[in-house]
Design a protein around this motif. Structure first.
Motif, short mmCIF file in Angstrom:
data_model
loop_
_atom_site.label_atom_id
_atom_site.label_comp_id
_atom_site.label_asym_id
_atom_site.label_seq_id
_atom_site.Cartn_x
_atom_site.Cartn_y
_atom_site.Cartn_z
N LEU A 79 -12.96 -38.14 -25.70
CA LEU A 79 -11.23 -37.46 -25.71
C LEU A 79 -10.77 -36.47 -26.01
N ILE A 80 -9.90 -35.57 -25.74
CA ILE A 80 -9.72 -34.30 -25.80
C ILE A 80 -8.01 -34.20 -26.88
N SER A 81 -7.38 -32.99 -27.94
CA SER A 81 -6.38 -32.98 -28.18
C SER A 81 -6.02 -32.35 -28.73
N ILE A 82 -4.64 -31.39 -27.76
CA ILE A 82 -4.81 -30.11 -28.40
C ILE A 82 -3.13 -29.47 -28.67
N MET A 83 -3.10 -28.70 -29.35
CA MET A 83 -1.54 -28.89 -29.45
C MET A 83 -1.08 -28.02 -28.88
N TYR A 84 0.41 -28.40 -28.48
CA TYR A 84 1.11 -27.88 -27.70
C TYR A 84 1.68 -26.14 -28.02
N ALA A 85 2.21 -26.32 -28.98
CA ALA A 85 2.74 -25.22 -29.47
C ALA A 85 2.01 -25.13 -30.99
N ASN A 86 1.51 -23.73 -31.86
CA ASN A 86 1.02 -23.56 -32.46
C ASN A 86 2.45 -23.14 -34.11
N ASN A 87 2.21 -24.10 -35.01
CA ASN A 87 3.54 -24.15 -36.68
C ASN A 87 3.13 -22.89 -36.95
N GLU A 88 1.97 -21.77 -37.33
CA GLU A 88 2.21 -20.51 -37.64
C GLU A 88 2.07 -19.60 -37.26
N ILE A 89 1.71 -19.49 -35.36
CA ILE A 89 2.03 -18.16 -34.69
C ILE A 89 2.68 -18.44 -33.78
N GLY A 90 3.12 -19.78 -33.38
CA GLY A 90 3.99 -20.06 -31.90
C GLY A 90 3.42 -19.62 -30.76
N THR A 91 1.97 -19.80 -30.02
CA THR A 91 1.75 -19.64 -29.12
C THR A 91 1.70 -20.82 -28.34
N ILE A 92 2.25 -21.00 -27.27
CA ILE A 92 2.03 -22.09 -25.94
C ILE A 92 1.33 -22.00 -25.48
N GLN A 93 0.22 -23.52 -25.95
CA GLN A 93 -0.68 -23.46 -24.53
C GLN A 93 -0.54 -23.94 -23.17
N PRO A 94 -0.70 -23.46 -22.49
CA PRO A 94 -1.18 -24.25 -20.84
C PRO A 94 -1.39 -25.67 -20.71
N ILE A 95 -0.48 -26.63 -21.76
CA ILE A 95 -0.49 -28.01 -21.49
C ILE A 95 -1.23 -28.61 -20.18
#
Length: 389
Positions: free
Chosen positions: A142-158
């Motif tokens: 299982l892998i779980s990654i946040m798409y966009a961070n709520n504190e700094i706004g970084t968007i991961q390359p999902i």
């Protein structure tokens, strides 16, 4: 008052259009599981809401499971898969900047024997795909990654992450926390090729207490958290939150129509705010990445040298009527340093001087002017009377 609200990442105001739909259906009382006309009409409303949520992320309506919010959606995916999977040892990969719903759940699963890997991030909050790939081993399930961070706004390359994961092992369950990304950036689940995606209504101008979990077809073998009458395809027992689902659906329908225009307006406001605040206040540091395409355009995490964030937040609220955040709303009452900012490698002093500003649909240029002017006055006042050594 909405012009003084700059905490949209914590929660958004209920849109008037959504409120109107809720009022129109307030007296709708039929149980969707009942076979008579009252129940079937309620069921039709739920299915309409399901289709509207699905359309926003380009999913099939059968792939949408309604929940009580983002936290339950995350728990349903991770805990549900953990208990449904007979693979032991069980290895989970996540990151150091996830929402508390994911991190606390991973701590719980670790107590049950799961091995957890917490991926680091760089100074801008990005996870290196190389680090993700290198963390995968034979027991990774299982892998779980946040798409966009709520504190700094970084968007991961999902999308790139999903491709890399599936090339190694297509059986790895890839879950994405998209609660903060929904309605702000385009999401196409078929293009992303993720297995599950968590959503919440109150982040896109819908009612609180309603969320959804996207489950890709063929990946719906989860152990349910709530046992009962077999609602939601047997994955969540209990009578559905009819009004919440109606409101969520309407909020998603509006977001689908307005996504591109909203993004365009937000980028313009972002640029205006950044130019103004950098000229108005000295000795500030941006903790959010200043990259137009890879960060939520409504989100700013800023450090003010020689300022305590708590004092600044209180002054802005009590004197100027302005709402900002000093971290995630879900952990604001805990006397702890932001785990997100710690993961960026920031010093304790810088973290303690940081606030989060997030704006949204009802923010305009006059609001930005008022915010910057108020910040300038408040920072100047605090630096003069409460100098920090």
């Amino acid at each position: 008052m909405l012009g003084k609200y700059f905490d949209y990442n914590a929660t958004t105001p209920l849109r008037e259009e959504v409120a109107s739909i809720l009022i129109d259906n307030l007296l709708l009382f039929g149980n969707p599981s009942s076979s008579h006309s009252f129940g079937q009409f309620a069921k039709e409303k739920i299915e309409e809401g399901r289709s509207q949520v699905a359309a926003l992320i380009n999913a099939d309506s059968s792939e949408i499971l309604f929940t009580s919010g983002g936290t339950e959606s995350i728990n349903t995916a991770l805990k549900g898969f953990f208990f449904a999977c007979d693979k032991r040892p069980f290895h989970i990969i996540t990151s150091k900047i996830e929402h508390s719903a994911t991190l606390e759940l991973c701590h719980y699963l670790a107590s049950l024997g799961a091995e957890i890997t917490y991926l680091p991030v760089d100074a801008n909050g990005f996870i290196a795909i190389e680090d993700l790939v290198n963390a995968i081993h034979e027991h990774t399930a299982l892998i779980s990654i946040m798409y966009a961070n709520n504190e700094i706004g970084t968007i991961q390359p999902i999308k790139e992450m999903a491709k890399a994961i599936k090339q190694i092992n297509r059986d790895i369950f890839f879950h994405v926390d998209a609660v903060q990304a929904l309605g702000k950036i385009p999401i196409n689940v078929h293009d992303l090729e993720v297995d599950a995606l968590s959503l919440a209504a109150h982040k896109i101008y819908g009612p609180k207490g309603t969320g959804a979990l996207y489950l890709k077809k063929g990946n719906q073998q989860l152990v349910q958290l709530l046992h009962g009458g077999g609602q939601e395809n047997g994955l969540r027992g209990g009578t559905e939150n009819l009004l919440g689902i109606i409101g969520f659906g309407q909020a998603c329908a509006l977001a689908t129509e307005e996504l591109l225009q909203h993004k365009h307006n937000t980028v313009a406001l972002r640029n205006y705010f950044l130019e103004k605040i950098k000229h108005a206040i000295e000795q500030i540091e941006m903790n959010s990445p200043e990259i137009e395409g890879d960060v939520l355009q409504n989100t700013f995490n800023i450090s003010f040298t020689n300022i305590r964030a708590e004092a600044l937040s209180v002054l802005l609220s009590q004197v100027y009527g302005i709402a900002v955040s000093i971290g995630s709303a879900c952990s604001a009452e805990k006397a702890e340093l932001s785990h997100v900012l710690l993961a960026l490698g920031l010093s304790e002093e810088r973290i303690k001087s940081s606030i989060r500003i997030s704006f949204g649909l009802y923010t305009d240029y006059k609001d930005i002017d008022y915010l910057v002017d108020s910040l300038k006055e408040a920072v100047t006042r605090l630096r003069s009377i409460l100098p920090v050594g």
